[in-house]
Design an enzyme around this catalytic site. Structure first.
Site, short mmCIF file in Angstrom:
data_model
loop_
_atom_site.label_atom_id
_atom_site.label_comp_id
_atom_site.label_asym_id
_atom_site.label_seq_id
_atom_site.Cartn_x
_atom_site.Cartn_y
_atom_site.Cartn_z
N ASN A 13 7.14 33.31 40.39
CA ASN A 13 6.21 33.98 39.45
C ASN A 13 5.06 34.49 40.31
OD1 ASN A 13 4.20 32.73 36.65
ND2 ASN A 13 4.78 34.81 37.16
N CYS A 73 -2.40 30.76 32.68
CA CYS A 73 -1.20 30.92 33.49
C CYS A 73 -1.15 29.74 34.45
CB CYS A 73 -1.21 32.24 34.25
SG CYS A 73 0.25 32.45 35.32
N ASN A 75 1.11 28.76 36.76
CA ASN A 75 1.46 29.04 38.15
C ASN A 75 0.30 29.71 38.88
OD1 ASN A 75 4.12 28.02 38.02
ND2 ASN A 75 4.85 29.92 37.10
N HIS A 150 3.43 29.73 22.58
CA HIS A 150 4.83 29.59 22.99
C HIS A 150 5.68 29.16 21.81
CE1 HIS A 150 4.58 29.91 27.45
NE2 HIS A 150 3.33 29.54 27.23
N GLU A 199 8.22 36.17 29.04
CA GLU A 199 6.76 36.17 28.92
C GLU A 199 6.28 37.44 28.24
OE1 GLU A 199 4.05 34.72 31.84
OE2 GLU A 199 5.70 34.16 33.18
N CYS A 208 7.46 30.04 34.67
CA CYS A 208 6.29 30.15 33.80
C CYS A 208 5.69 28.77 33.65
CB CYS A 208 6.70 30.73 32.44
SG CYS A 208 5.33 30.82 31.25
N GLY A 209 4.50 28.58 34.20
CA GLY A 209 3.87 27.26 34.18
C GLY A 209 3.52 26.80 32.78
N GLY A 211 4.87 27.88 30.07
CA GLY A 211 6.13 27.70 29.37
C GLY A 211 6.75 26.34 29.66
#
Length: 268
Positions: A13, A73, A75, A150, A199, A208-209, A211
């Site tokens: 990512n 976010c 990541n 989410h 995303e 996706c962190g 996620g």
């Protein structure tokens, strides 16, 4: 005149990270899209601006590849933590996040998840633990907000779902007034989950962190898993630990690829 940047990624990512603490940088949505373009720009899933903060060590602003600004976010937070130092507090639209680096990556305290329908947000009231909705065979998801909204579907095989086709349909459904990130997960054991994420504003990503956080939390909430959970995404593994009533802790790698300078003359 150029703008210095760092190209970084967390499990694939990838980000263009601009340190704007000394010289402020203002970018329009078209300019963000131009930088994020993988053919004619630098190329990234998200563009990150690191700015000064009056309440933390730095402020992080996150722009998806479509130019829209989002609240969190995971990541990118690990990457910014690696740039800033060993023990940092980072201001975001989702709140202040605490990060500790560990050599090749970082552990981030992502705060507490939110489950009320108003805070996802949804367009109308429903049980976010077992949502009575479905799209083309994907039914009864669960939802969580971990800085970003989410929706999570637990299925027998995450790779059997055509996420590139159904992802944009769910993302833009009127049920989600701020759009939504779509997670397709398979629980392999009580401590291991496979995950793919569509995303909002980006599309399919390697990782996706937020996620991973939302999915692990949802699995624990439903009794399908117990922390810590290893979430395996196409780009690799993240370790998510959470207990009800506590904050989420996410651990994973953060890689600095190179530094460069953007010639802003072509941005317009």
């Amino acid at each position: 005149m150029g703008v210095r940047f760092h190209k970084m990624h967390g499990l694939g990512n990838d980000f263009v990270v601009i340190d704007a603490r000394v010289a402020p940088v203002a970018l329009s949505e078209p300019q963000v899209r131009a930088i994020a373009d993988r053919r004619t720009g630098v190329g990234c899933d998200q563009l990150i601006l690191v700015e000064t903060s009056t309440v933390a060590d730095a402020r992080m602003r996150i722009f998806n590849a479509d130019g829209g600004e989002v609240g969190a976010c995971g990541n990118a937070t690990r990457c910014v933590a690696r740039l800033l130092g060993e023990d940092v507090r980072i201001e975001t639209l989702a709140g202040i996040l605490h990060g500790k680096t560990n050599g090749t990556g970082a552990t981030i305290d992502m705060g507490q998840p939110r489950f009320n329908w108003e805070t996802i947000p949804l367009a109308y009231a429903m049980d976010t633990r077992d949502m009575p909705v479905g799209w083309e065979g994907l039914e009864r998801p669960t939802a969580a907000n971990v800085g970003n909204p989410h929706v999570i579907f637990f299925v027998p095989d995450t790779y059997a779902v055509a996420l590139d086709a159904i992802g944009p349909v769910i993302e833009t459904d009127p049920l989600f007034p701020e759009r939504v990130n779509v997670n397709i997960a398979t629980v392999r054991t009580r401590n291991a989950i496979d995950l793919r994420v569509w995303e909002r504003g980006v599309g399919l990503t390697q990782a996706c962190g937020t996620g991973a956080c939302a999915t692990a939390v949802a699995a624990i909430r439903l009794g399908l898993a117990g922390g810590p959970v290893t979430v395996t995404l196409p780009g690799g593994d993240l370790i998510i630990d959470w207990k009800p009533g506590e904050t989420i802790r996410m651990t994973g790698p953060a890689t600095h690829v190179y530094s460069g300078e953007i010639d802003t003359g072509w941005l317009g």
